[in-house]
Design a protein around this motif. Structure first.
Motif, PDB file in Angstrom:
ATOM      1  N   PHE A  42      19.658  -2.078 -14.298  1.00  0.00           N
ATOM      2  CA  PHE A  42      20.938  -1.750 -13.679  1.00  0.00           C
ATOM      3  C   PHE A  42      21.091  -2.468 -12.349  1.00  0.00           C
ATOM      4  N   ASP A  43      22.321  -2.780 -12.011  1.00  0.00           N
ATOM      5  CA  ASP A  43      22.709  -3.506 -10.802  1.00  0.00           C
ATOM      6  C   ASP A  43      22.167  -4.923 -10.781  1.00  0.00           C
ATOM      7  N   SER A  44      20.861  -5.077 -10.854  1.00  0.00           N
ATOM      8  CA  SER A  44      20.238  -6.392 -10.724  1.00  0.00           C
ATOM      9  C   SER A  44      19.242  -6.582 -11.853  1.00  0.00           C
ATOM     10  N   GLY A  45      19.519  -7.505 -12.750  1.00  0.00           N
ATOM     11  CA  GLY A  45      18.689  -7.698 -13.924  1.00  0.00           C
ATOM     12  C   GLY A  45      17.398  -8.443 -13.645  1.00  0.00           C
ATOM     13  N   VAL A  46      16.634  -8.670 -14.702  1.00  0.00           N
ATOM     14  CA  VAL A  46      15.359  -9.379 -14.594  1.00  0.00           C
ATOM     15  C   VAL A  46      15.382 -10.595 -15.504  1.00  0.00           C
ATOM     16  N   ASP A  47      14.490 -11.537 -15.221  1.00  0.00           N
ATOM     17  CA  ASP A  47      14.377 -12.740 -16.050  1.00  0.00           C
ATOM     18  C   ASP A  47      13.480 -12.435 -17.243  1.00  0.00           C
ATOM     19  N   SER A  48      13.978 -11.589 -18.125  1.00  0.00           N
ATOM     20  CA  SER A  48      13.197 -11.117 -19.259  1.00  0.00           C
ATOM     21  C   SER A  48      14.151 -10.517 -20.275  1.00  0.00           C
ATOM     22  N   ASP A  49      13.735 -10.536 -21.545  1.00  0.00           N
ATOM     23  CA  ASP A  49      14.543  -9.887 -22.572  1.00  0.00           C
ATOM     24  C   ASP A  49      14.049  -8.478 -22.869  1.00  0.00           C
ATOM     25  N   ILE A  50      13.169  -7.942 -22.018  1.00  0.00           N
ATOM     26  CA  ILE A  50      12.644  -6.597 -22.248  1.00  0.00           C
ATOM     27  C   ILE A  50      13.722  -5.524 -22.079  1.00  0.00           C
ATOM     28  N   PRO A  51      14.525  -5.551 -21.006  1.00  0.00           N
ATOM     29  CA  PRO A  51      15.594  -4.545 -20.915  1.00  0.00           C
ATOM     30  C   PRO A  51      16.541  -4.640 -22.101  1.00  0.00           C
ATOM     31  N   LEU A  52      16.919  -3.500 -22.644  1.00  0.00           N
ATOM     32  CA  LEU A  52      17.803  -3.473 -23.798  1.00  0.00           C
ATOM     33  C   LEU A  52      19.236  -3.781 -23.416  1.00  0.00           C
ATOM     34  N   THR A  53      19.587  -3.541 -22.170  1.00  0.00           N
ATOM     35  CA  THR A  53      20.906  -3.867 -21.644  1.00  0.00           C
ATOM     36  C   THR A  53      20.814  -3.869 -20.126  1.00  0.00           C
ATOM     37  N   THR A  54      21.840  -4.386 -19.481  1.00  0.00           N
ATOM     38  CA  THR A  54      21.942  -4.342 -18.026  1.00  0.00           C
ATOM     39  C   THR A  54      23.323  -3.820 -17.650  1.00  0.00           C
ATOM     40  N   ALA A  55      23.346  -2.699 -16.925  1.00  0.00           N
ATOM     41  CA  ALA A  55      24.600  -2.130 -16.430  1.00  0.00           C
ATOM     42  C   ALA A  55      24.857  -2.711 -15.044  1.00  0.00           C
TER      43      ALA A  55
END
Length: 314
Positions: free
Chosen positions: A117-130
């Motif tokens: 959330f808010d600030s994503g990561v350089d990875s495909d691990i998060p299922l989504t980014t709010a």
């Protein structure tokens, strides 16, 4: 802090209450949210949204973040501690878009869904980014700046960091828009103050002293723009300021004319939709790669517009 009326207005204005009913008691979901900080009103508003979602959906949410947005190591410690208690899901707003990857991999290996959330990561691990579309929002800030300074002159940027996704995207969104659309405007300085108001004040004064003909400064988050405003006032400058975020202090500075206007995100919506997405993931539902939580430009002419007022926060 947000009043309940403001909180519910922000949620209803953006149709956030679409989760299809509360979680059942046997779900007993425990969702750990690790934010980028806790000191700014922005993060308090994110927490308010998360708490509202927890109440609506019948889940437990914890919310914590480091004292300042420069404490990457402290944030990693908080993420590790959250993992150790094996929560149902984790929400994570990264201070460093790469540093958390090993810990997030641990979460994935343990079957714990991760929502950025808010600030994503350089990875495909998060299922989504709010999140806000920070590139588009900063480009809008550049458009407004260009209009206010007459389409020519020197401008500068005071940002919070160059490691988080928000820091990177806001700087690039603003500077690239200037470069592409406004050939007579030059970005002469980009400085980073860690989102700290005092540090950003000193940075602003040094920029203004080095560039006496500077026409505008973009402050890329709440702490940054408050520091820019302080620096402007301390030196008696007439520089045009465009900010980012809201909060009582920034709103007052916009009303008084020290800051021309700002981009507001929807922090309540970010918090709400992060928790909502975590519950959806735990129920096996498919999530979009990005949950765009929206943004607006506001100044003293439209701060009372209902759709703007609903996403401003104190």
């Amino acid at each position: 802090m947000l009043t309940r009326r403001t909180l519910l207005g922000a949620i209803s204005a953006l149709a956030l209450l679409t989760a299809g009913g509360a979680a059942t008691a046997q779900d007993a979901y425990d969702i750990a949210l690790i934010s980028k900080g806790f000191q700014h009103q922005f993060w308090q508003a994110v927490k308010a949204g998360a708490d509202q979602a927890a109440a609506d959906l019948g889940v437990t949410v914890t919310f914590e973040g480091p004292e300042t947005e420069s404490q990457v190591d402290r944030q990693m410690d908080m993420l590790a501690a959250a993992l150790s208690r094996k929560p149902s899901a984790i929400g994570f707003a990264a201070l460093d878009s790469q540093a958390a990857t090993p810990l997030l991999q641990q979460a994935k290996d343990a079957g714990i869904p991760v929502i950025a959330f808010d600030s994503g990561v350089d990875s495909d691990i998060p299922l989504t980014t709010a999140t806000t579309d920070n590139v588009a929002a900063a480009a809008l800030a550049a458009d407004v700046m260009a209009e206010l300074i007459g389409g020519e002159g020197k401008v500068a940027i005071v940002a919070h960091d160059q490691t988080s996704r928000t820091g990177i995207d806001r700087v690039e969104g603003f500077s690239n828009r200037i470069k592409e659309a406004y050939p007579n405007i030059e970005v002469v300085s980009v400085q980073y103050g860690g989102g700290d108001q005092l540090q950003s004040t000193e940075i602003t004064k040094s920029i203004l002293l080095a560039n006496p003909d500077l026409k505008g400064i973009f402050g890329a988050n709440e702490g940054s723009v408050l520091g820019v405003a302080n620096g402007k006032q301390e030196l008696g400058s007439n520089v045009v300021i465009i900010g980012y975020d809201s909060g009582a202090a920034q709103k007052a500075l916009i009303e008084s004319g020290v800051i021309a206007g700002a981009i507001t995100q929807n922090p309540v919506g970010i918090g709400y939709q992060t928790v909502q997405a975590a519950v959806s993931a735990l129920k096996g539902e498919t999530l979009p790669a990005i949950i765009d939580t929206g943004f607006y430009y506001y100044d003293k002419t439209n701060m009372t517009d209902p759709k703007i007022a609903a996403v401003l926060y104190d």
